[in-house]
Design a protein around this motif. Structure first.
Motif, PDB file in Angstrom:
ATOM      1  N   TYR A 195       0.884  -1.249  -0.115  1.00 54.53           N
ATOM      2  CA  TYR A 195       0.154   0.063  -0.027  1.00 54.53           C
ATOM      3  C   TYR A 195       0.666   1.405   0.086  1.00 54.53           C
ATOM      4  O   TYR A 195       0.483   2.409  -0.508  1.00 54.53           O
ATOM      5  CB  TYR A 195      -0.976   0.027   1.158  1.00 54.53           C
ATOM      6  CG  TYR A 195      -2.031  -0.921   1.180  1.00 54.53           C
ATOM      7  CD1 TYR A 195      -2.551  -1.633  -0.041  1.00 54.53           C
ATOM      8  CD2 TYR A 195      -2.891  -1.090   2.164  1.00 54.53           C
ATOM      9  CE1 TYR A 195      -3.523  -2.445   0.095  1.00 54.53           C
ATOM     10  CE2 TYR A 195      -3.975  -2.049   2.130  1.00 54.53           C
ATOM     11  CZ  TYR A 195      -4.302  -2.716   0.950  1.00 54.53           C
ATOM     12  OH  TYR A 195      -5.447  -3.615   1.005  1.00 54.53           O
ATOM     13  N   LEU A 196       1.804   1.254   0.736  1.00 53.88           N
ATOM     14  CA  LEU A 196       3.035   2.389   0.705  1.00 53.88           C
ATOM     15  C   LEU A 196       3.618   2.700  -0.424  1.00 53.88           C
ATOM     16  O   LEU A 196       3.713   3.842  -0.714  1.00 53.88           O
ATOM     17  CB  LEU A 196       4.042   2.021   1.968  1.00 53.88           C
ATOM     18  CG  LEU A 196       3.429   2.401   3.406  1.00 53.88           C
ATOM     19  CD1 LEU A 196       4.634   1.925   4.402  1.00 53.88           C
ATOM     20  CD2 LEU A 196       3.014   3.838   3.673  1.00 53.88           C
ATOM     21  N   SER A 197       3.639   1.506  -1.207  1.00 53.77           N
ATOM     22  CA  SER A 197       4.567   1.780  -2.682  1.00 53.77           C
ATOM     23  C   SER A 197       3.952   2.609  -3.463  1.00 53.77           C
ATOM     24  O   SER A 197       4.471   3.211  -4.299  1.00 53.77           O
ATOM     25  CB  SER A 197       4.903   0.410  -3.178  1.00 53.77           C
ATOM     26  OG  SER A 197       3.595  -0.033  -3.667  1.00 53.77           O
ATOM     27  N   ARG A 198       2.469   2.937  -3.500  1.00 56.24           N
ATOM     28  CA  ARG A 198       1.885   3.716  -4.017  1.00 56.24           C
ATOM     29  C   ARG A 198       1.930   5.057  -3.773  1.00 56.24           C
ATOM     30  O   ARG A 198       1.270   6.009  -4.375  1.00 56.24           O
ATOM     31  CB  ARG A 198       0.590   3.246  -4.154  1.00 56.24           C
ATOM     32  CG  ARG A 198       0.215   1.778  -4.531  1.00 56.24           C
ATOM     33  CD  ARG A 198      -1.152   1.448  -4.754  1.00 56.24           C
ATOM     34  NE  ARG A 198      -1.257  -0.150  -4.559  1.00 56.24           N
ATOM     35  CZ  ARG A 198      -2.156  -0.959  -4.990  1.00 56.24           C
ATOM     36  NH1 ARG A 198      -3.310  -0.563  -5.070  1.00 56.24           N
ATOM     37  NH2 ARG A 198      -2.157  -2.459  -4.997  1.00 56.24           N
ATOM     38  N   ASP A 255      -5.256   7.441  13.399  1.00 53.77           N
ATOM     39  CA  ASP A 255      -6.261   6.456  12.883  1.00 53.77           C
ATOM     40  C   ASP A 255      -6.043   5.065  13.397  1.00 53.77           C
ATOM     41  O   ASP A 255      -5.137   4.854  14.126  1.00 53.77           O
ATOM     42  CB  ASP A 255      -6.088   6.544  11.548  1.00 53.77           C
ATOM     43  CG  ASP A 255      -7.558   6.254  10.730  1.00 53.77           C
ATOM     44  OD1 ASP A 255      -8.450   5.685  11.323  1.00 53.77           O
ATOM     45  OD2 ASP A 255      -7.691   6.817   9.622  1.00 53.77           O
ATOM     46  N   TYR A 256      -6.870   4.319  13.361  1.00 57.95           N
ATOM     47  CA  TYR A 256      -6.959   2.710  13.793  1.00 57.95           C
ATOM     48  C   TYR A 256      -7.581   2.065  12.609  1.00 57.95           C
ATOM     49  O   TYR A 256      -8.814   1.976  12.221  1.00 57.95           O
ATOM     50  CB  TYR A 256      -8.025   2.851  14.995  1.00 57.95           C
ATOM     51  CG  TYR A 256      -7.784   1.562  16.059  1.00 57.95           C
ATOM     52  CD1 TYR A 256      -7.340   1.714  16.982  1.00 57.95           C
ATOM     53  CD2 TYR A 256      -8.327   0.421  15.459  1.00 57.95           C
ATOM     54  CE1 TYR A 256      -7.031   0.613  17.830  1.00 57.95           C
ATOM     55  CE2 TYR A 256      -8.273  -0.884  16.418  1.00 57.95           C
ATOM     56  CZ  TYR A 256      -7.522  -0.685  17.646  1.00 57.95           C
ATOM     57  OH  TYR A 256      -7.355  -1.693  18.451  1.00 57.95           O
ATOM     58  N   LEU A 257      -6.683   0.997  12.008  1.00 59.53           N
ATOM     59  CA  LEU A 257      -6.987   0.456  10.911  1.00 59.53           C
ATOM     60  C   LEU A 257      -7.206  -0.972  11.476  1.00 59.53           C
ATOM     61  O   LEU A 257      -6.404  -1.650  11.972  1.00 59.53           O
ATOM     62  CB  LEU A 257      -5.998   0.447   9.854  1.00 59.53           C
ATOM     63  CG  LEU A 257      -5.665   1.814   9.219  1.00 59.53           C
ATOM     64  CD1 LEU A 257      -4.271   1.672   8.393  1.00 59.53           C
ATOM     65  CD2 LEU A 257      -6.894   2.107   8.655  1.00 59.53           C
ATOM     66  N   LEU A 258      -8.577  -1.499  11.219  1.00 55.87           N
ATOM     67  CA  LEU A 258      -9.017  -2.680  11.842  1.00 55.87           C
ATOM     68  C   LEU A 258      -8.681  -3.787  10.280  1.00 55.87           C
ATOM     69  O   LEU A 258      -9.483  -3.622   9.438  1.00 55.87           O
ATOM     70  CB  LEU A 258     -10.330  -2.649  12.291  1.00 55.87           C
ATOM     71  CG  LEU A 258     -10.652  -4.053  13.087  1.00 55.87           C
ATOM     72  CD1 LEU A 258     -10.017  -4.319  14.313  1.00 55.87           C
ATOM     73  CD2 LEU A 258     -12.378  -4.035  13.494  1.00 55.87           C
ATOM     74  N   GLN A 264      -6.887  -0.816   0.334  1.00 58.29           N
ATOM     75  CA  GLN A 264      -6.125   0.604  -0.056  1.00 58.29           C
ATOM     76  C   GLN A 264      -6.938   1.743   0.139  1.00 58.29           C
ATOM     77  O   GLN A 264      -5.991   2.700   0.600  1.00 58.29           O
ATOM     78  CB  GLN A 264      -5.581   0.359  -1.458  1.00 58.29           C
ATOM     79  CG  GLN A 264      -4.831   1.309  -1.974  1.00 58.29           C
ATOM     80  CD  GLN A 264      -3.512   1.275  -1.788  1.00 58.29           C
ATOM     81  OE1 GLN A 264      -2.834   0.151  -2.154  1.00 58.29           O
ATOM     82  NE2 GLN A 264      -2.840   2.308  -0.896  1.00 58.29           N
ATOM     83  N   THR A 265      -8.044   1.719  -0.097  1.00 59.46           N
ATOM     84  CA  THR A 265      -8.810   3.118   0.120  1.00 59.46           C
ATOM     85  C   THR A 265      -8.781   3.473   1.592  1.00 59.46           C
ATOM     86  O   THR A 265      -8.489   4.578   1.799  1.00 59.46           O
ATOM     87  CB  THR A 265     -10.035   3.046  -0.418  1.00 59.46           C
ATOM     88  OG1 THR A 265     -10.303   2.690  -1.826  1.00 59.46           O
ATOM     89  CG2 THR A 265     -11.174   3.966  -0.068  1.00 59.46           C
ATOM     90  N   GLU A 282      -7.154   6.988   3.361  1.00 64.33           N
ATOM     91  CA  GLU A 282      -7.410   7.764   4.310  1.00 64.33           C
ATOM     92  C   GLU A 282      -6.822   7.970   5.271  1.00 64.33           C
ATOM     93  O   GLU A 282      -6.647   9.157   5.895  1.00 64.33           O
ATOM     94  CB  GLU A 282      -8.930   7.208   4.244  1.00 64.33           C
ATOM     95  CG  GLU A 282     -10.026   7.150   3.417  1.00 64.33           C
ATOM     96  CD  GLU A 282     -11.339   6.675   3.864  1.00 64.33           C
ATOM     97  OE1 GLU A 282     -11.544   6.218   4.910  1.00 64.33           O
ATOM     98  OE2 GLU A 282     -12.232   6.342   3.072  1.00 64.33           O
ATOM     99  N   ALA A 283      -6.284   6.861   5.828  1.00 63.01           N
ATOM    100  CA  ALA A 283      -5.490   7.165   7.384  1.00 63.01           C
ATOM    101  C   ALA A 283      -4.258   7.904   6.830  1.00 63.01           C
ATOM    102  O   ALA A 283      -3.766   8.849   7.849  1.00 63.01           O
ATOM    103  CB  ALA A 283      -5.058   5.633   7.767  1.00 63.01           C
TER     104      ALA A 283
END
Length: 242
Positions: free
Chosen positions: A23-26, A98-101, A106-107, A111-112
């Motif tokens: 995800y970070l690579s984008r 943020d808190y990613l569950l 990717q979306t 947002e985070a």
């Protein structure tokens, strides 16, 4: 921001780290500087590299995510990534970054990141409150050069304020930690640890007796013979729990 942001991933699951890395690579403005598979490794990497962003799992070996924050003092740019929602409502209510569950898309990840870019440098108070609202500490972490001492709270006899440090006395040894007495008091179980003086917290399990000291004063006599002064306010506090 015009400069590139540095990022660190801390997660004990290889697949989770791979997904975040993908995800970070984008995002060409973000550089991944470290990956860690346990909390102790994460704490060391955060201290050494001081990344702008930290993607932090909650449950990890050696140290959990909140313990990593406590040990490093990290308060900004932290995005929690976890399969457990125990702290999720706290994080959202307190406006943490943020808190990613897991599993997250990717979306949702983007947002985070957008939120983190906006809040970077302004999330300290939210994370401080999150730490203080967490369950009482079961262990205290002390950084000593390249080592981390882990003390079970029940092993602590008393804690004394010393300028910008606290001296944690346990098992005949003294450990210095850069923290205020008020900060650690807020994280300890008030039924187990009581502020008996402006400079002292005592473990009630170590209390043997309360002795009169002078005309109107009192002192706490601990196992091992240590005597701790008790202020008037401290005497009222200790009477309320014993």
């Amino acid at each position: 921001m015009s400069r590139r942001l540095s990022a660190l991933i801390a997660d004990d699951e290889a697949l989770a780290r791979h997904l975040i890395r993908d995800y970070l690579s984008r995002h060409i403005d973000i550089e991944l500087v470290a990956e860690c598979d346990n909390g102790l490794q994460a704490a060391k990497a955060i201290a050494e590299r001081t990344p702008d962003l930290v993607f932090l799992d909650i449950r990890m070996p050696k140290l959990d995510g909140l313990e990593v924050l406590e040990l490093t003092g990290r308060r900004s740019g932290v995005i929690f990534t976890t399969a457990y929602d125990a702290h999720a409502l706290q994080a959202f209510d307190l406006h943490a970054v943020d808190y990613l569950l897991k599993p997250f898309s990717q979306t949702r990840f983007d947002e985070a990141l957008h939120k983190a870019r906006s809040l970077l440098g302004h999330a300290a108070s939210a994370l401080d409150t999150l730490l203080q609202s967490a369950p009482p500490l079961k262990r205290v972490l002390i950084r000593d050069r390249d080592q981390v001492q882990i003390l079970a709270v029940e092993s602590i006899d008393y804690i004394e304020a010393q300028d910008d440090y606290i001296a944690i006395c346990a098992g005949g040894k003294v450990y210095l930690k850069t923290q205020s007495l008020a900060d650690i008091e807020a994280r300890l179980d008030p039924q187990l640890f009581v502020r008996v003086h402006r400079s002292y917290l005592i473990n009630l399990a170590r209390l043997q007796a309360i002795e009169r000291h002078g005309r109107d004063g009192h002192a706490a006599c601990l196992q091992g013979g240590k005597r701790i002064p008790i202020s008037r306010a401290g005497y009222e506090r200790i009477r309320g729990v014993i």
